[in-house]
Design a protein around this motif. Structure first.
Motif, PDB file in Angstrom:
ATOM      1  N   LEU A 149      86.009  45.140  64.764  1.00 15.84           N
ATOM      2  CA  LEU A 149      87.321  44.548  65.105  1.00 15.84           C
ATOM      3  C   LEU A 149      88.446  45.552  64.886  1.00 15.84           C
ATOM      4  N   SER A 150      89.621  45.220  65.390  1.00 14.42           N
ATOM      5  CA  SER A 150      90.803  46.048  65.153  1.00 14.42           C
ATOM      6  C   SER A 150      91.090  46.030  63.653  1.00 14.42           C
ATOM      7  N   SER A 151      91.775  47.073  63.160  1.00 16.28           N
ATOM      8  CA  SER A 151      92.016  47.112  61.711  1.00 16.28           C
ATOM      9  C   SER A 151      92.911  45.950  61.283  1.00 16.28           C
ATOM     10  N   LEU A 152      93.784  45.493  62.175  1.00 14.91           N
ATOM     11  CA  LEU A 152      94.635  44.344  61.840  1.00 14.91           C
ATOM     12  C   LEU A 152      93.783  43.094  61.596  1.00 14.91           C
ATOM     13  N   LYS A 153      92.893  42.820  62.540  1.00 20.05           N
ATOM     14  CA  LYS A 153      92.036  41.631  62.418  1.00 20.05           C
ATOM     15  C   LYS A 153      91.171  41.721  61.166  1.00 20.05           C
ATOM     16  N   LYS A 154      90.665  42.937  60.912  1.00 17.17           N
ATOM     17  CA  LYS A 154      89.780  43.122  59.758  1.00 17.17           C
ATOM     18  C   LYS A 154      90.554  42.893  58.454  1.00 17.17           C
ATOM     19  N   THR A 155      91.773  43.408  58.391  1.00 17.69           N
ATOM     20  CA  THR A 155      92.609  43.223  57.210  1.00 17.69           C
ATOM     21  C   THR A 155      92.895  41.738  56.985  1.00 17.69           C
ATOM     22  N   LEU A 156      93.175  41.027  58.077  1.00 17.66           N
ATOM     23  CA  LEU A 156      93.451  39.588  57.948  1.00 17.66           C
ATOM     24  C   LEU A 156      92.232  38.861  57.403  1.00 17.66           C
ATOM     25  N   TYR A 157      91.058  39.241  57.905  1.00 24.42           N
ATOM     26  CA  TYR A 157      89.853  38.598  57.390  1.00 24.42           C
ATOM     27  C   TYR A 157      89.656  38.909  55.906  1.00 24.42           C
ATOM     28  N   LYS A 158      89.857  40.173  55.519  1.00 25.44           N
ATOM     29  CA  LYS A 158      89.671  40.557  54.112  1.00 25.44           C
ATOM     30  C   LYS A 158      90.587  39.746  53.199  1.00 25.44           C
ATOM     31  N   LYS A 159      91.841  39.561  53.639  1.00 22.29           N
ATOM     32  CA  LYS A 159      92.812  38.776  52.860  1.00 22.29           C
ATOM     33  C   LYS A 159      92.336  37.344  52.697  1.00 22.29           C
ATOM     34  N   LYS A 160      91.887  36.774  53.828  1.00 25.15           N
ATOM     35  CA  LYS A 160      91.413  35.395  53.824  1.00 25.15           C
ATOM     36  C   LYS A 160      90.238  35.250  52.855  1.00 25.15           C
ATOM     37  N   ARG A 161      89.324  36.233  52.912  1.00 26.41           N
ATOM     38  CA  ARG A 161      88.124  36.189  52.073  1.00 26.41           C
ATOM     39  C   ARG A 161      88.484  36.326  50.590  1.00 26.41           C
ATOM     40  N   ARG A 162      89.452  37.217  50.310  1.00 26.47           N
ATOM     41  CA  ARG A 162      89.873  37.428  48.918  1.00 26.47           C
ATOM     42  C   ARG A 162      90.431  36.119  48.345  1.00 26.47           C
ATOM     43  N   LYS A 163      91.256  35.459  49.165  1.00 27.24           N
ATOM     44  CA  LYS A 163      91.870  34.201  48.744  1.00 27.24           C
ATOM     45  C   LYS A 163      90.774  33.164  48.462  1.00 27.24           C
ATOM     46  N   GLN A 164      89.811  33.117  49.373  1.00 29.28           N
ATOM     47  CA  GLN A 164      88.710  32.171  49.245  1.00 29.28           C
ATOM     48  C   GLN A 164      87.923  32.413  47.940  1.00 29.28           C
ATOM     49  N   LEU A 165      87.672  33.691  47.643  1.00 24.04           N
ATOM     50  CA  LEU A 165      86.912  34.029  46.434  1.00 24.04           C
ATOM     51  C   LEU A 165      87.703  33.662  45.180  1.00 24.04           C
ATOM     52  N   LEU A 166      89.021  33.876  45.224  1.00 26.09           N
ATOM     53  CA  LEU A 166      89.866  33.505  44.079  1.00 26.09           C
ATOM     54  C   LEU A 166      89.833  32.006  43.855  1.00 26.09           C
ATOM     55  N   GLU A 167      89.875  31.255  44.967  1.00 29.48           N
ATOM     56  CA  GLU A 167      89.823  29.793  44.868  1.00 29.48           C
ATOM     57  C   GLU A 167      88.485  29.329  44.289  1.00 29.48           C
ATOM     58  N   GLU A 168      87.404  29.974  44.761  1.00 30.49           N
ATOM     59  CA  GLU A 168      86.079  29.625  44.234  1.00 30.49           C
ATOM     60  C   GLU A 168      86.010  29.888  42.735  1.00 30.49           C
ATOM     61  N   GLN A 169      86.568  31.033  42.329  1.00 26.97           N
ATOM     62  CA  GLN A 169      86.561  31.407  40.917  1.00 26.97           C
ATOM     63  C   GLN A 169      87.367  30.397  40.090  1.00 26.97           C
ATOM     64  N   ALA A 170      88.536  29.997  40.636  1.00 25.88           N
ATOM     65  CA  ALA A 170      89.396  29.037  39.943  1.00 25.88           C
ATOM     66  C   ALA A 170      88.665  27.708  39.763  1.00 25.88           C
ATOM     67  N   ALA A 171      87.946  27.289  40.804  1.00 24.52           N
ATOM     68  CA  ALA A 171      87.209  26.019  40.753  1.00 24.52           C
ATOM     69  C   ALA A 171      86.117  26.097  39.668  1.00 24.52           C
ATOM     70  N   LEU A 172      85.489  27.272  39.596  1.00 25.82           N
ATOM     71  CA  LEU A 172      84.440  27.504  38.602  1.00 25.82           C
ATOM     72  C   LEU A 172      85.017  27.464  37.189  1.00 25.82           C
ATOM     73  N   ASP A 173      86.189  28.121  37.018  1.00 26.27           N
ATOM     74  CA  ASP A 173      86.864  28.155  35.700  1.00 26.27           C
ATOM     75  C   ASP A 173      87.214  26.730  35.284  1.00 26.27           C
ATOM     76  N   ASP A 174      87.699  25.913  36.238  1.00 29.74           N
ATOM     77  CA  ASP A 174      88.078  24.528  35.934  1.00 29.74           C
ATOM     78  C   ASP A 174      86.896  23.766  35.365  1.00 29.74           C
ATOM     79  N   LYS A 175      85.727  23.987  36.000  1.00 30.75           N
ATOM     80  CA  LYS A 175      84.519  23.295  35.579  1.00 30.75           C
ATOM     81  C   LYS A 175      84.145  23.641  34.156  1.00 30.75           C
ATOM     82  N   GLN A 176      84.376  24.936  33.820  1.00 27.94           N
ATOM     83  CA  GLN A 176      83.961  25.404  32.491  1.00 27.94           C
ATOM     84  C   GLN A 176      84.914  24.975  31.378  1.00 27.94           C
ATOM     85  N   ASP A 177      86.139  24.562  31.739  1.00 28.30           N
ATOM     86  CA  ASP A 177      87.124  24.191  30.714  1.00 28.30           C
ATOM     87  C   ASP A 177      86.709  22.910  29.980  1.00 28.30           C
TER      88      ASP A 177
END
Ligand SMILES: [Zn+2]
Length: 177
Positions: A149-177
């Protein structure tokens, strides 16, 4: 026969260059059978060994319609010898979560691979089948469809994925509290 875990981007194993298979034994047959089961369960039309964490040159493909998923094509040490023409179609990947994009691929390819017994075969493929083979062979080279893909599209996907991983991590942390 167990379903394997599908490795997701950005796990580094997806970037490894897969080593050729040298022994065509029972272990290889078992791996192919596990990979097929994992692909059907996903469900997907193709899976490369990198996607279950093994950087070796094994791919399974089945592009037959859903009702009759029984035309499994295992390709060992596959190589694309020639390609011609171009087609642009939408693609996704079991390792690239929640994302699809159009990718330009050869319309027609010539492939060399080994079958499960180690015999070398050469064949031609067109259209969707050719696309899936190109996608899977890319995996064996440590390449993903987002690299096309174009570097713009790839960057957008990477951002989206990073956000998704942070959300997953947050959900996991919530469970452990
Ligand atoms: Zn893929």
């Amino acid at each position: 026969m167990p379903i394997r875990e599908i490795i997701k981007y950005p796990n580094p194993v997806l970037r490894q260059k897969a080593a050729p298979v040298t022994e065509f034994n029972e272990e290889l047959k078992k791996l192919v059978s596990d990979m097929a089961e994992t692909m059907y369960a996903a469900p997907g039309v193709g899976l490369a060994a990198n996607q279950i964490g093994l950087a070796i040159q094994v791919v399974v493909i089945d592009i037959s319609p859903k009702e009759e998923k029984n035309k499994l094509i295992p390709l060992i040490n596959p190589e694309i010898l020639e390609g011609e023409g171009a087609e642009v179609e939408e693609e996704g990947c079991l390792s690239v979560v929640d994302y699809a994009a159009t990718v330009k691929r050869f319309a027609h390819i010539r492939v060399r691979a080994c079958n499960l017994d180690g015999a070398q075969v050469e064949f031609e493929a067109d259209g969707w089948f050719a696309r899936v083979i190109q996608h899977e062979v890319d995996h064996l080279h440590g390449k993903l469809f987002i690299d096309h893909l174009s570097s713009l599209k790839k960057t957008l996907y990477k951002k989206k994925r990073r956000k998704q991983l942070l959300e997953e991590q947050a959900a996991l942390d919530d469970k452990q509290d």
